[in-house]
Design a protein around this motif. Sequence first.
Motif, PDB file in Angstrom:
ATOM      1  N   UNK A 188       0.847  -1.196   0.000  1.00 18.92           N
ATOM      2  CA  UNK A 188       0.000   0.000   0.000  1.00 18.92           C
ATOM      3  C   UNK A 188       0.888   1.254   0.000  1.00 18.92           C
ATOM      4  N   UNK A 189       1.533   1.532  -1.116  1.00 17.51           N
ATOM      5  CA  UNK A 189       2.486   2.652  -1.173  1.00 17.51           C
ATOM      6  C   UNK A 189       1.802   4.009  -1.124  1.00 17.51           C
ATOM      7  N   UNK A 190       2.583   5.015  -0.808  1.00 17.43           N
ATOM      8  CA  UNK A 190       2.049   6.381  -0.769  1.00 17.43           C
ATOM      9  C   UNK A 190       1.518   6.807  -2.130  1.00 17.43           C
ATOM     10  N   UNK A 191       2.068   6.244  -3.199  1.00 19.21           N
ATOM     11  CA  UNK A 191       1.634   6.618  -4.547  1.00 19.21           C
ATOM     12  C   UNK A 191       0.151   6.336  -4.772  1.00 19.21           C
ATOM     13  N   UNK A 192      -0.414   5.382  -4.036  1.00 23.40           N
ATOM     14  CA  UNK A 192      -1.840   5.064  -4.183  1.00 23.40           C
ATOM     15  C   UNK A 192      -2.722   6.179  -3.650  1.00 23.40           C
ATOM     16  N   UNK A 193      -2.118   7.108  -2.923  1.00 23.94           N
ATOM     17  CA  UNK A 193      -2.876   8.205  -2.310  1.00 23.94           C
ATOM     18  C   UNK A 193      -2.395   9.560  -2.829  1.00 23.94           C
ATOM     19  N   UNK A 212       9.330   2.628   5.408  1.00 25.59           N
ATOM     20  CA  UNK A 212      10.579   2.030   5.865  1.00 25.59           C
ATOM     21  C   UNK A 212      10.435   1.267   7.161  1.00 25.59           C
ATOM     22  N   UNK A 213       9.260   0.690   7.392  1.00 26.84           N
ATOM     23  CA  UNK A 213       9.028  -0.155   8.569  1.00 26.84           C
ATOM     24  C   UNK A 213       8.786  -1.580   8.082  1.00 26.84           C
ATOM     25  N   UNK A 214       7.602  -1.831   7.515  1.00 30.12           N
ATOM     26  CA  UNK A 214       7.305  -3.165   6.985  1.00 30.12           C
ATOM     27  C   UNK A 214       7.744  -3.313   5.533  1.00 30.12           C
ATOM     28  N   UNK A 215       8.071  -2.201   4.887  1.00 34.67           N
ATOM     29  CA  UNK A 215       8.559  -2.225   3.505  1.00 34.67           C
ATOM     30  C   UNK A 215       9.849  -1.412   3.440  1.00 34.67           C
ATOM     31  N   UNK A 216      10.578  -1.564   2.338  1.00 35.12           N
ATOM     32  CA  UNK A 216      11.920  -1.013   2.270  1.00 35.12           C
ATOM     33  C   UNK A 216      12.045   0.283   1.502  1.00 35.12           C
ATOM     34  N   UNK A 217      13.102   0.377   0.695  1.00 31.44           N
ATOM     35  CA  UNK A 217      13.459   1.644   0.058  1.00 31.44           C
ATOM     36  C   UNK A 217      12.395   2.156  -0.895  1.00 31.44           C
ATOM     37  N   UNK A 218      11.687   1.262  -1.589  1.00 37.53           N
ATOM     38  CA  UNK A 218      10.641   1.728  -2.505  1.00 37.53           C
ATOM     39  C   UNK A 218       9.547   2.469  -1.742  1.00 37.53           C
ATOM     40  N   UNK A 219       9.236   1.981  -0.542  1.00 36.69           N
ATOM     41  CA  UNK A 219       8.232   2.650   0.288  1.00 36.69           C
ATOM     42  C   UNK A 219       8.713   4.041   0.693  1.00 36.69           C
ATOM     43  N   UNK A 220       9.973   4.137   1.065  1.00 33.06           N
ATOM     44  CA  UNK A 220      10.530   5.438   1.461  1.00 33.06           C
ATOM     45  C   UNK A 220      10.571   6.381   0.267  1.00 33.06           C
ATOM     46  N   UNK A 221      10.986   5.859  -0.873  1.00 31.18           N
ATOM     47  CA  UNK A 221      11.041   6.685  -2.078  1.00 31.18           C
ATOM     48  C   UNK A 221       9.661   7.241  -2.418  1.00 31.18           C
ATOM     49  N   UNK A 222       8.635   6.395  -2.316  1.00 35.65           N
ATOM     50  CA  UNK A 222       7.278   6.847  -2.612  1.00 35.65           C
ATOM     51  C   UNK A 222       6.805   7.885  -1.594  1.00 35.65           C
ATOM     52  N   UNK A 223       7.175   7.693  -0.321  1.00 36.29           N
ATOM     53  CA  UNK A 223       6.805   8.680   0.706  1.00 36.29           C
ATOM     54  C   UNK A 223       7.399  10.041   0.384  1.00 36.29           C
ATOM     55  N   UNK A 232       9.762  10.926   8.090  1.00 36.95           N
ATOM     56  CA  UNK A 232       9.466   9.531   7.790  1.00 36.95           C
ATOM     57  C   UNK A 232       9.053   8.811   9.059  1.00 36.95           C
ATOM     58  N   UNK A 233       7.839   8.260   9.046  1.00 36.32           N
ATOM     59  CA  UNK A 233       7.363   7.484  10.181  1.00 36.32           C
ATOM     60  C   UNK A 233       8.125   6.183  10.272  1.00 36.32           C
ATOM     61  N   UNK A 234       9.009   6.079  11.227  1.00 37.48           N
ATOM     62  CA  UNK A 234       9.976   4.992  11.394  1.00 37.48           C
ATOM     63  C   UNK A 234      11.162   5.233  10.456  1.00 37.48           C
ATOM     64  N   UNK A 235      11.064   4.841   9.198  1.00 37.66           N
ATOM     65  CA  UNK A 235      12.164   5.070   8.261  1.00 37.66           C
ATOM     66  C   UNK A 235      13.398   4.242   8.547  1.00 37.66           C
ATOM     67  N   UNK A 236      13.290   3.270   9.442  1.00 38.99           N
ATOM     68  CA  UNK A 236      14.474   2.528   9.886  1.00 38.99           C
ATOM     69  C   UNK A 236      15.126   1.755   8.744  1.00 38.99           C
ATOM     70  N   UNK A 237      14.326   1.308   7.778  1.00 39.33           N
ATOM     71  CA  UNK A 237      14.898   0.530   6.687  1.00 39.33           C
ATOM     72  C   UNK A 237      15.600   1.400   5.649  1.00 39.33           C
ATOM     73  N   UNK A 238      15.714   2.677   5.928  1.00 41.61           N
ATOM     74  CA  UNK A 238      16.604   3.527   5.145  1.00 41.61           C
ATOM     75  C   UNK A 238      18.034   3.002   5.232  1.00 41.61           C
ATOM     76  N   UNK A 239      18.341   2.289   6.313  1.00 42.36           N
ATOM     77  CA  UNK A 239      19.679   1.713   6.484  1.00 42.36           C
ATOM     78  C   UNK A 239      20.001   0.700   5.386  1.00 42.36           C
ATOM     79  N   UNK A 240      18.985   0.222   4.656  1.00 47.04           N
ATOM     80  CA  UNK A 240      19.246  -0.658   3.523  1.00 47.04           C
ATOM     81  C   UNK A 240      19.981   0.075   2.402  1.00 47.04           C
ATOM     82  N   UNK A 260      19.189   7.600   0.840  1.00 46.24           N
ATOM     83  CA  UNK A 260      19.750   7.932   2.150  1.00 46.24           C
ATOM     84  C   UNK A 260      20.417   9.309   2.127  1.00 46.24           C
ATOM     85  N   UNK A 261      21.138   9.589   1.058  1.00 49.53           N
ATOM     86  CA  UNK A 261      21.818  10.888   0.985  1.00 49.53           C
ATOM     87  C   UNK A 261      20.804  12.028   0.940  1.00 49.53           C
TER      88      UNK A 261
END
Length: 368
Positions: A188-193, A212-223, A232-240, A260-261
Amino acid sequence: MAKNDVTVQGRSVRDLPKVSLHDHLDGGVRPGTIIELADEFGIAAPASDAAGLRRWFADQCGSGSLVEYLKTFALTTAVMQSEGALTRIAREFVEDLAADGVVYGEMRWAPEQHLTAGLSPEQAVRAVQRGIEEGVDAADAAGRSIRVGQLISGMRHTDHTLEMAKLAVAMRGEGVVGFDIAGPEDGFPASAHRAAFDYLAEQFFPVTVHAGEAAGLDSIRSALLDGRALRLGHGVRLAEDLLIVDRNGDDVQVQLGPVARWVRDREIALELSPSSNLQTGAIEAWGTGLGDHPFDLLYQLGFSVTVNVDNRTMSDTSLTKELSQLAATFDYTLDDLEAFQFNAAAAAFLPVEEREELVEIIAEGFDR
């Protein structure tokens, strides 16, 4: 000293001024209140006392799955369907923040989940705002100063996001300070909204996005691209998006990927929630303990890291507990804990003058 409180350099962590950016209203309902309201509404609770209900939440939320973790909210939202219940829960929420040393908080919640008994979205928002104001008054009477704003969340697996975005903008003068999307992230990416985010951008309304919680970089990119997220809410998987190119003892050389940059260089705040990230499996790529959390790596690399509880009830936590555990795990000093609060103050959805005042409150509190 209160439970879960520790001292850092002789200072009680609970007494330090704190900023809470990622804190769900339906994730912070007192267990005792849930039991009382469940009885009032004829809902069968899984335990008959507060201690038992705390254990139930702990068991349910420790599965390592965000989907399973989110199922516990069926109970809390079930008892939040009347104006009286919403006002009470919001009041107690603010009182708990103040008791934890929070001086500024943002309370996020999804009005669309609280309308089954006939409330309108506007009635629900105003009921929560009454509770916030009552909680602020109670905190003031107890000698604690606190300010709390509402973040309206759209649920990313429903089609009401644009409606909730318009609600948030309409209520911006009645306590609402920002917008969020929440719920199951993967698939359910941000792009859907995008329509909702376009509207919010046109209204110059601030946005944070769970990513970046239950999904990775694509989710962050879409956000970032579709949601225009300021945080970013959580955003922890930015470390990927971090590549360790050399490690020599404690010296680590890291190469940042483009996402990340971008996040680091533009000081887009990460709303990290360590205990929750462990419970939902968000850091499973790095390990299963707090010492494995990429929090410290992100901090050392200059990211705008903030410390949050996510859901106080589900994680049986507080900002005091989160900061205390981080300090013990990574040998943080008062300067580090203060830096996390400065990051949160800078990222708060407040006018710049009020953010500067918040920074002063934090600095004075840490110097005291």
